[in-house]
Motif scaffolding. Structure first.
Motif, PDB file in Angstrom:
ATOM      1  N   THR A  93       0.828  -1.210   0.000  1.00  0.00           N
ATOM      2  CA  THR A  93       0.000   0.000   0.000  1.00  0.00           C
ATOM      3  C   THR A  93       0.860   1.256   0.000  1.00  0.00           C
ATOM      4  N   LEU A  94       1.928   1.235   0.798  1.00  0.00           N
ATOM      5  CA  LEU A  94       2.817   2.393   0.866  1.00  0.00           C
ATOM      6  C   LEU A  94       3.499   2.640  -0.473  1.00  0.00           C
ATOM      7  N   ASN A  95       3.978   1.568  -1.098  1.00  0.00           N
ATOM      8  CA  ASN A  95       4.645   1.709  -2.397  1.00  0.00           C
ATOM      9  C   ASN A  95       3.707   2.300  -3.442  1.00  0.00           C
ATOM     10  N   LEU A  96       2.504   1.750  -3.508  1.00  0.00           N
ATOM     11  CA  LEU A  96       1.547   2.230  -4.498  1.00  0.00           C
ATOM     12  C   LEU A  96       1.136   3.674  -4.224  1.00  0.00           C
ATOM     13  N   THR A  97       1.030   4.037  -2.952  1.00  0.00           N
ATOM     14  CA  THR A  97       0.639   5.406  -2.611  1.00  0.00           C
ATOM     15  C   THR A  97       1.720   6.408  -2.994  1.00  0.00           C
ATOM     16  N   VAL A  98       2.959   6.101  -2.587  1.00  0.00           N
ATOM     17  CA  VAL A  98       4.062   7.019  -2.871  1.00  0.00           C
ATOM     18  C   VAL A  98       4.274   7.170  -4.376  1.00  0.00           C
ATOM     19  N   VAL A  99       4.327   6.039  -5.062  1.00  0.00           N
ATOM     20  CA  VAL A  99       4.545   6.095  -6.502  1.00  0.00           C
ATOM     21  C   VAL A  99       3.336   6.711  -7.205  1.00  0.00           C
ATOM     22  N   GLY A 100       2.147   6.462  -6.666  1.00  0.00           N
ATOM     23  CA  GLY A 100       0.954   7.066  -7.246  1.00  0.00           C
ATOM     24  C   GLY A 100       1.011   8.581  -7.204  1.00  0.00           C
ATOM     25  N   VAL A 101       1.502   9.123  -6.097  1.00  0.00           N
ATOM     26  CA  VAL A 101       1.645  10.576  -5.984  1.00  0.00           C
ATOM     27  C   VAL A 101       2.640  11.093  -7.022  1.00  0.00           C
ATOM     28  N   ILE A 102       3.755  10.364  -7.187  1.00  0.00           N
ATOM     29  CA  ILE A 102       4.766  10.778  -8.164  1.00  0.00           C
ATOM     30  C   ILE A 102       4.206  10.714  -9.579  1.00  0.00           C
ATOM     31  N   VAL A 103       3.470   9.653  -9.881  1.00  0.00           N
ATOM     32  CA  VAL A 103       2.898   9.496 -11.220  1.00  0.00           C
ATOM     33  C   VAL A 103       1.885  10.599 -11.511  1.00  0.00           C
ATOM     34  N   VAL A 104       1.049  10.911 -10.529  1.00  0.00           N
ATOM     35  CA  VAL A 104       0.074  11.987 -10.721  1.00  0.00           C
ATOM     36  C   VAL A 104       0.785  13.318 -10.941  1.00  0.00           C
ATOM     37  N   PHE A 105       1.860  13.549 -10.190  1.00  0.00           N
ATOM     38  CA  PHE A 105       2.634  14.780 -10.365  1.00  0.00           C
ATOM     39  C   PHE A 105       3.207  14.854 -11.783  1.00  0.00           C
ATOM     40  N   CYS A 106       3.777  13.743 -12.255  1.00  0.00           N
ATOM     41  CA  CYS A 106       4.318  13.715 -13.619  1.00  0.00           C
ATOM     42  C   CYS A 106       3.209  13.920 -14.648  1.00  0.00           C
ATOM     43  N   PHE A 107       2.046  13.351 -14.369  1.00  0.00           N
ATOM     44  CA  PHE A 107       0.894  13.475 -15.259  1.00  0.00           C
ATOM     45  C   PHE A 107       0.484  14.941 -15.388  1.00  0.00           C
ATOM     46  N   VAL A 108       0.369  15.622 -14.246  1.00  0.00           N
ATOM     47  CA  VAL A 108      -0.013  17.038 -14.257  1.00  0.00           C
ATOM     48  C   VAL A 108       1.074  17.880 -14.915  1.00  0.00           C
ATOM     49  N   MET A 109       2.340  17.568 -14.611  1.00  0.00           N
ATOM     50  CA  MET A 109       3.446  18.316 -15.200  1.00  0.00           C
ATOM     51  C   MET A 109       3.480  18.136 -16.714  1.00  0.00           C
ATOM     52  N   LEU A 110       3.149  16.935 -17.184  1.00  0.00           N
ATOM     53  CA  LEU A 110       3.108  16.675 -18.618  1.00  0.00           C
ATOM     54  C   LEU A 110       2.055  17.538 -19.298  1.00  0.00           C
ATOM     55  N   ILE A 111       0.861  17.571 -18.722  1.00  0.00           N
ATOM     56  CA  ILE A 111      -0.220  18.366 -19.305  1.00  0.00           C
ATOM     57  C   ILE A 111       0.141  19.849 -19.303  1.00  0.00           C
ATOM     58  N   ASN A 112       0.668  20.335 -18.182  1.00  0.00           N
ATOM     59  CA  ASN A 112       1.025  21.754 -18.097  1.00  0.00           C
ATOM     60  C   ASN A 112       2.124  22.118 -19.094  1.00  0.00           C
ATOM     61  N   SER A 113       3.122  21.243 -19.232  1.00  0.00           N
ATOM     62  CA  SER A 113       4.224  21.518 -20.156  1.00  0.00           C
ATOM     63  C   SER A 113       3.737  21.560 -21.599  1.00  0.00           C
ATOM     64  N   LEU A 114       2.905  20.595 -21.963  1.00  0.00           N
ATOM     65  CA  LEU A 114       2.377  20.556 -23.324  1.00  0.00           C
ATOM     66  C   LEU A 114       1.472  21.754 -23.599  1.00  0.00           C
ATOM     67  N   VAL A 169      -2.496   5.548 -22.201  1.00  0.00           N
ATOM     68  CA  VAL A 169      -2.800   6.763 -21.438  1.00  0.00           C
ATOM     69  C   VAL A 169      -1.856   7.894 -21.840  1.00  0.00           C
ATOM     70  N   ALA A 170      -0.561   7.587 -21.939  1.00  0.00           N
ATOM     71  CA  ALA A 170       0.421   8.614 -22.311  1.00  0.00           C
ATOM     72  C   ALA A 170       0.129   9.178 -23.697  1.00  0.00           C
ATOM     73  N   THR A 171      -0.224   8.305 -24.635  1.00  0.00           N
ATOM     74  CA  THR A 171      -0.524   8.752 -25.997  1.00  0.00           C
ATOM     75  C   THR A 171      -1.773   9.622 -26.034  1.00  0.00           C
ATOM     76  N   ALA A 172      -2.814   9.175 -25.337  1.00  0.00           N
ATOM     77  CA  ALA A 172      -4.064   9.935 -25.322  1.00  0.00           C
ATOM     78  C   ALA A 172      -3.867  11.309 -24.693  1.00  0.00           C
ATOM     79  N   VAL A 173      -3.113  11.358 -23.603  1.00  0.00           N
ATOM     80  CA  VAL A 173      -2.895  12.635 -22.916  1.00  0.00           C
ATOM     81  C   VAL A 173      -2.052  13.575 -23.774  1.00  0.00           C
ATOM     82  N   THR A 174      -0.974  13.053 -24.364  1.00  0.00           N
ATOM     83  CA  THR A 174      -0.086  13.905 -25.158  1.00  0.00           C
ATOM     84  C   THR A 174      -0.795  14.452 -26.388  1.00  0.00           C
TER      85      THR A 174
END
Length: 208
Positions: free
Chosen positions: A81-102, A179-184
């Motif tokens: 649970t801890l691994n998925l939570t921590v990495v989930g936060v990082i993935v969401v951050f990268c996801f938001v950063m990707l959208i903002n950068s594009l 997901v990456a393709t659709a978002v980009t």
């Protein structure tokens, strides 16, 4: 990483069969903006790498424990649970950063889009160029992210299962890539379409 992204993008430009006005402009723009666009690659690479690697390794670990016949301990469940939570936060951050950068990178090109339209470029052609650029960007980011994923997942799977090729990998990887393709592509095309609503004369007068 920026240099690697720029070099990879230039290499792909020489191999993709892009033809016609949209293809020509996409190649020209990306060659001119390779160093700048490589900055957008970072969140895409991180998203692909972190999401694919974490989900795959957790699936391998869960299957290995299940195959051993030993019930999963409370500590193991808490760690999962801890691994998925921590990495989930990082993935969401990268996801938001990707959208903002594009979004920022595409919006910044409003003046460029405005200059193309008075010389005969239609909105459809401009969107075609942006779509081709987004496709190349996606392929490059997914490729570099996948290389990073393989470096960790193959070793982890070999240690836990005795086989370097995890059976869970392809499905998870394909889902992350989708997901990456659709978002980009969705972000760049939506932003470009919105930017094209600005009259050409007004867009040309924007400060570069």
């Amino acid at each position: 990483m920026r240099a690697a992204g720029a070099a990879a993008a230039r290499g792909l430009l020489d191999r993709l069969p892009l033809t016609g006005p949209s293809g020509y402009l996409a190649v020209r723009n990306l060659r001119r903006r390779a160093a700048e666009m490589s900055g957008v690659l970072m969140p895409l690479i991180l998203f692909t790498c972190m999401a694919s690697a974490t989900l795959t390794m957790q699936a391998v670990e869960s299957d290995a424990i299940r195959a051993s016949g030993v019930p999963k301990s409370v500590d193991a469940k808490n760690l999962e649970t801890l691994n998925l939570t921590v990495v989930g936060v990082i993935v969401v951050f990268c996801f938001v950063m990707l959208i903002n950068s594009l979004y920022a990178a595409t919006t910044y090109r409003g003046r460029e889009f405005g200059q193309q339209r008075p010389v005969g470029a239609t909105p459809g052609q401009v969107l075609g160029v942006v779509g081709a650029e987004g496709l190349i960007l996606t392929v490059t980011g997914v490729f570099l992210g996948t290389v990073a994923v393989l470096a960790g997942v193959l070793a982890f799977s070999a240690v836990r299962t005795g086989s370097p090729w995890p059976g869970q990998g392809p499905g998870i990887w394909l889902a992350v890539v989708a997901v990456a393709t659709a978002v980009t592509l969705g972000t760049v095309l939506f932003t470009a379409r919105r930017t094209l609503r600005t009259p050409a004369v007004a867009a040309v007068t924007l400060v570069a």
